[in-house]
Design a protein around this motif. Structure first.
Motif, mmCIF file in Angstrom:
data_model
loop_
_atom_site.group_PDB
_atom_site.id
_atom_site.type_symbol
_atom_site.label_atom_id
_atom_site.label_comp_id
_atom_site.label_asym_id
_atom_site.label_seq_id
_atom_site.Cartn_x
_atom_site.Cartn_y
_atom_site.Cartn_z
ATOM 1 N N ALA A 47 0.815 -1.175 -0.065
ATOM 2 C CA ALA A 47 0.157 -0.193 -0.023
ATOM 3 C C ALA A 47 0.995 0.909 0.540
ATOM 4 N N TYR A 58 -3.318 0.484 -3.664
ATOM 5 C CA TYR A 58 -3.158 -0.988 -2.718
ATOM 6 C C TYR A 58 -3.152 -1.755 -4.136
ATOM 7 N N VAL A 60 -3.812 -5.636 -5.361
ATOM 8 C CA VAL A 60 -5.235 -6.254 -6.152
ATOM 9 C C VAL A 60 -5.199 -7.454 -4.640
ATOM 10 N N GLU A 63 -6.523 -5.302 -1.003
ATOM 11 C CA GLU A 63 -7.120 -4.451 -1.439
ATOM 12 C C GLU A 63 -8.635 -5.049 -0.633
ATOM 13 N N THR A 67 -6.192 -0.737 5.264
ATOM 14 C CA THR A 67 -6.082 -0.184 5.269
ATOM 15 C C THR A 67 -4.832 0.591 5.966
#
Length: 120
Positions: A47, A58, A60, A63, A67
């Protein structure tokens, strides 16, 4: 200087919050990224967050589960990891760059890494 922390052992489906503490007065001038490296594999992008925190991206594979955030007043960047899977097991590194980029080669400063282990 970057100091990553927050790793540990968690069961599948669990959560962890990684933190990256930066020293110095220029934290807000750097893009912050998180990368990870599993045994026998190359380091991979996880990220990235822009200087202001207004833009994020992000991999994949994470995702919707991870966060990234930052607090420029506290010189910290964080990675909230939810719904963890065994394939998330790796050493996680925070890094700083002058570029908004997912390529590790463009990151100038690296933390020491923190181990995340997800048991099945």
């Amino acid at each position: 200087q970057l100091q990553a922390s927050g790793g540990g052992l968690v069961q599948t489906g669990g959560s962890l919050r990684l933190s990256c503490a930066a020293s110095g007065r220029t934290f807000s001038t750097y893009v912050m990224g998180w990368f990870r490296q599993a045994p026998g594999k190359e380091r991979e992008f996880v990220a990235v967050i822009s200087r202001s925190g207004g833009t994020t991206a992000y991999a994949v594979s994470v995702e919707g589960r991870f966060t990234i955030s930052r607090d420029n007043a506290k010189n910290t960047a964080n990675l909230q990891m939810n719904n963890l899977k065994p394939e998330d097991t790796a050493v996680y590194y925070c890094a700083a760059s002058i570029r908004y980029d997912s390529r590790s080669m463009n990151y100038d400063y690296w933390g020491q890494g923190t181990q995340v282990t997800v048991s099945s």
